[in-house]
Design an enzyme around this catalytic site. Structure first.
Site, PDB file in Angstrom:
ATOM      1  N   ASP A  93       0.808  -1.213   0.000  1.00 51.48           N
ATOM      2  CA  ASP A  93       0.000   0.000   0.000  1.00 51.48           C
ATOM      3  C   ASP A  93       0.843   1.266   0.000  1.00 51.48           C
ATOM      4  OD1 ASP A  93       0.857  -0.844   2.597  1.00 51.48           O
ATOM      5  OD2 ASP A  93      -0.482   0.636   3.502  1.00 51.48           O
ATOM      6  N   LYS A 205      -6.382  -0.151   6.777  1.00 55.40           N
ATOM      7  CA  LYS A 205      -5.169   0.090   7.566  1.00 55.40           C
ATOM      8  C   LYS A 205      -4.994   1.589   7.818  1.00 55.40           C
ATOM      9  CE  LYS A 205      -0.594   1.029   6.606  1.00 55.40           C
ATOM     10  NZ  LYS A 205       0.712   0.863   5.956  1.00 55.40           N
ATOM     11  N   GLU A 245      -2.481   0.299  13.700  1.00 53.73           N
ATOM     12  CA  GLU A 245      -1.019   0.310  13.558  1.00 53.73           C
ATOM     13  C   GLU A 245      -0.365   1.555  14.154  1.00 53.73           C
ATOM     14  OE1 GLU A 245       0.393   0.013   9.506  1.00 53.73           O
ATOM     15  OE2 GLU A 245       2.489  -0.034  10.107  1.00 53.73           O
ATOM     16  N   GLU A 247       2.934   2.550  14.797  1.00 54.35           N
ATOM     17  CA  GLU A 247       4.315   2.075  14.613  1.00 54.35           C
ATOM     18  C   GLU A 247       5.253   2.834  15.546  1.00 54.35           C
ATOM     19  OE1 GLU A 247       5.852   1.884  10.606  1.00 54.35           O
ATOM     20  OE2 GLU A 247       7.913   1.589  11.307  1.00 54.35           O
ATOM     21  N   LYS A 287      -1.328  -4.218  14.203  1.00 52.99           N
ATOM     22  CA  LYS A 287      -0.077  -4.240  13.449  1.00 52.99           C
ATOM     23  C   LYS A 287       0.996  -3.528  14.267  1.00 52.99           C
ATOM     24  CE  LYS A 287       1.784  -3.342   8.879  1.00 52.99           C
ATOM     25  NZ  LYS A 287       1.550  -3.473   7.459  1.00 52.99           N
ATOM     26  N   GLY A 330       9.256  -2.871   9.486  1.00 54.86           N
ATOM     27  CA  GLY A 330       9.866  -1.644  10.009  1.00 54.86           C
ATOM     28  C   GLY A 330      11.317  -1.371   9.655  1.00 54.86           C
ATOM     29  N   GLY A 331      11.871  -2.018   8.636  1.00 60.90           N
ATOM     30  CA  GLY A 331      13.271  -1.765   8.272  1.00 60.90           C
ATOM     31  C   GLY A 331      14.208  -2.901   8.670  1.00 60.90           C
ATOM     32  N   SER A 356       2.552  -8.707   8.528  1.00 55.97           N
ATOM     33  CA  SER A 356       1.958  -7.819   7.529  1.00 55.97           C
ATOM     34  C   SER A 356       3.104  -6.966   7.015  1.00 55.97           C
ATOM     35  CB  SER A 356       0.871  -6.942   8.172  1.00 55.97           C
ATOM     36  OG  SER A 356       0.403  -5.995   7.246  1.00 55.97           O
ATOM     37  N   ARG A 359       8.322  -4.117   3.237  1.00 54.91           N
ATOM     38  CA  ARG A 359       9.727  -4.245   2.827  1.00 54.91           C
ATOM     39  C   ARG A 359      10.248  -5.668   2.975  1.00 54.91           C
ATOM     40  NH1 ARG A 359      11.546   0.847   6.308  1.00 54.91           N
ATOM     41  NH2 ARG A 359       9.493   0.432   7.204  1.00 54.91           N
ATOM     42  N   TYR A 418       5.571   6.299   4.604  1.00 51.06           N
ATOM     43  CA  TYR A 418       4.765   5.569   3.638  1.00 51.06           C
ATOM     44  C   TYR A 418       3.971   6.468   2.738  1.00 51.06           C
ATOM     45  CZ  TYR A 418       5.855   0.907   4.439  1.00 51.06           C
ATOM     46  OH  TYR A 418       6.547  -0.255   4.431  1.00 51.06           O
TER      47      TYR A 418
HETATM   48  P1  13P Z   1       7.054  -2.508   6.585  1.00 51.63           P
HETATM   49  O1  13P Z   1       6.844  -3.971   6.791  1.00 51.63           O
HETATM   50  O2  13P Z   1       7.897  -2.167   5.400  1.00 51.63           O
HETATM   51  O3  13P Z   1       7.472  -1.794   7.850  1.00 51.63           O
HETATM   52  O4  13P Z   1       5.611  -1.923   6.211  1.00 51.63           O
HETATM   53  C1  13P Z   1       4.635  -1.883   7.143  1.00 51.63           C
HETATM   54  C2  13P Z   1       3.482  -1.078   6.724  1.00 51.63           C
HETATM   55  O5  13P Z   1       2.879  -0.398   7.522  1.00 51.63           O
HETATM   56  C3  13P Z   1       2.977  -1.141   5.358  1.00 51.63           C
HETATM   57  O6  13P Z   1       1.589  -1.284   5.417  1.00 51.63           O
END
Ligand code: 13P
Length: 418
Positions: A93, A205, A245, A247, A287, A330-331, A356, A359, A418
């Site tokens: 996404d 999301k 999510e 993060e 997430k 997350g990298g 989910s 990367r 993102y």
């Molecule tokens: P990553 O797994 O790259 O951190 O992506 C997570 C995300 O939020 C994409 O929907």
């Protein structure tokens, strides 16, 4: 087909009829799309609240119960399907700007045709649905066709993969904070969700972030939690299972203990506000970030340590009613993300513990493709290898054997967006 008509103001709607009628009602009222349905199908808004039988011996259900319940069964079913054994989510996404950065890394221009070609490659990998239960799409993809003219949504459904949609509108600076951000997208969200549902999306999301080096300030945590809770309530009200999510960014040189402390605070607030907003926990997915040291911390953690801290966090903060925990990568490198997930699945949990990843599923696949039609099959094979590895990790059966050097390369980028 439609249970409700405006000529029957007292008519009781079946849950399905009410559901359809409400979806239609939002579309018609808020998108003003007279072509989608005839207004004679629509109940008046006041009828939503009269939709339960009222008898003299039973008190009338309050409006909240009726509205929140319209999609209850379907939300629970959707969440359970996504959280099914050996499967996880392919996050694809990326906004057009972020997708542009990805394409630039393989020397491609950020055109709609290139985004379409890449996403066609991803979703048509043969047998992908064995490992992937849901795919999160950017709005462009939800309404797009593949390069050979099939609707992306139809291809996903034919692969037994549920289409999902990113509904947040991205991060902007949070005034009054310590250089932190907040996530936009609540305005008009109900009508957008109703339209996405009509288009075939079944989950949503919303990604917001919390930065450890910048605080996090109480204001930023509260804003993140409140935004997620409002979004989750609105998504459920329109038939979409919300992925929640917050993060916690990898940025920083802090140790794993500090991440654990911040994550406890963040998840406590997220669940506090979700309860306040009457979000139904059986119909959500989470997430989270895994609990790891900051990217610049010298002391690294083993998969066993990451699993220990992360599971401790989840047990303290996440009710067992929640069906699935779908981690972001997350990298982390592809292999690291898979090893950490595998470590978390060495003992049973009350929730489905899965992935989910964006990367950590796409990186080597994108490089292998390189924008060349002759590499499509090889790139799809790589995607299937990663999807299968994470499927095994969901089952706690991944060994890490035979992974390429490429898959072991970290992907951390400071202030990644993102
Ligand atoms: P990553 O797994 O790259 O951190 O992506 C997570 C995300 O939020 C994409 O929907």
């Amino acid at each position: 087909m439609h249970a409700a008509t405006s000529s029957h103001p007292k008519r009781i709607l079946s849950p399905q009829g009410e559901q359809r009628a409400r979806g239609h009602n939002f579309l018609t009222l808020q998108m003003a799309s007279a072509t989608l349905l005839k207004s004679s199908f629509l109940p008046r808004k006041s009828e939503w609240f009269n939709a339960r039988p009222s008898s003299s011996s039973q008190p009338m259900a309050v409006s909240f119960t009726v509205r929140a319940g319209a999609y209850t069964d379907e939300l629970v079913k959707t969440a359970k399907t996504i959280a099914s054994p050996g499967r996880g989510i392919l996050a694809m996404d990326e906004s057009n700007a972020t997708c542009g950065k990805r394409l630039a890394s393989i020397g491609l221009e950020n055109t709609e045709a290139n985004r379409q070609a890449y996403r066609t490659l991803l979703i048509s990998a043969p047998g992908l649905g064995q490992y992937i239960s849901g795919a999160i799409l950017f709005e462009e993809t939800l309404y797009q066709s593949t390069t050979d003219g099939k609707k992306m949504v139809d291809v996903l459904v034919s692969q037994n993969i549920m289409p999902g949609i990113k509904v947040d509108k991205g991060l902007v600076p949070l005034t009054g904070s310590n250089d932190e951000s907040w996530c936009q997208g609540l305005d008009g969200l109900a009508s957008r969700c109703a339209a996405y549902y009509q288009q075939g999306a079944r989950f949503a999301k919303w990604r917001t972030v919390v930065s450890i080096p910048n605080g996090p300030s109480a204001l930023a945590v509260k804003e993140a939690a409140w935004g997620l809770a409002r979004y989750a309530a609105i998504a459920q009200d329109n038939g979409l299972v919300p992925i929640v999510e917050p993060e916690i960014l990898l940025d920083g040189d802090h140790g794993i203990e500090r991440t654990f402390e911040v994550a406890q605070k963040v998840w406590a607030e997220v669940f506090f506000y979700m309860a306040e907003n009457n979000v139904m926990y059986e119909g959500i997915l989470l997430k989270p970030s895994m609990v790891t040291p900051g990217a610049e911390c010298k002391e690294r953690a083993t998969p066993e340590q990451v699993a220990e801290y992360t599971l401790k966090l989840l047990h303290r903060r996440i009710p067992p009613a929640v069906p699935g925990i779908m981690f972001l990568s997350g990298g982390q490198s592809e292999v690291e993300a898979t090893l950490n997930l595998n470590a978390m699945n060495q003992s049973p949990s009350p929730w489905h513990v899965s992935f989910s990843y964006a990367r950590a599923l796409q990186n080597t696949c994108l490089k292998t493709w390189g924008g060349r039609p002759e590499n499509v099959k090889a790139a799809q094979d790589i995607l299937l290898i990663r999807a299968k590895a994470n499927s095994l990790a969901q089952l706690g059966k991944y060994t890490g054997e035979g992974e390429s050097a490429e898959a072991k390369e970290g992907m951390y980028v400071k202030n990644y967006s993102y």
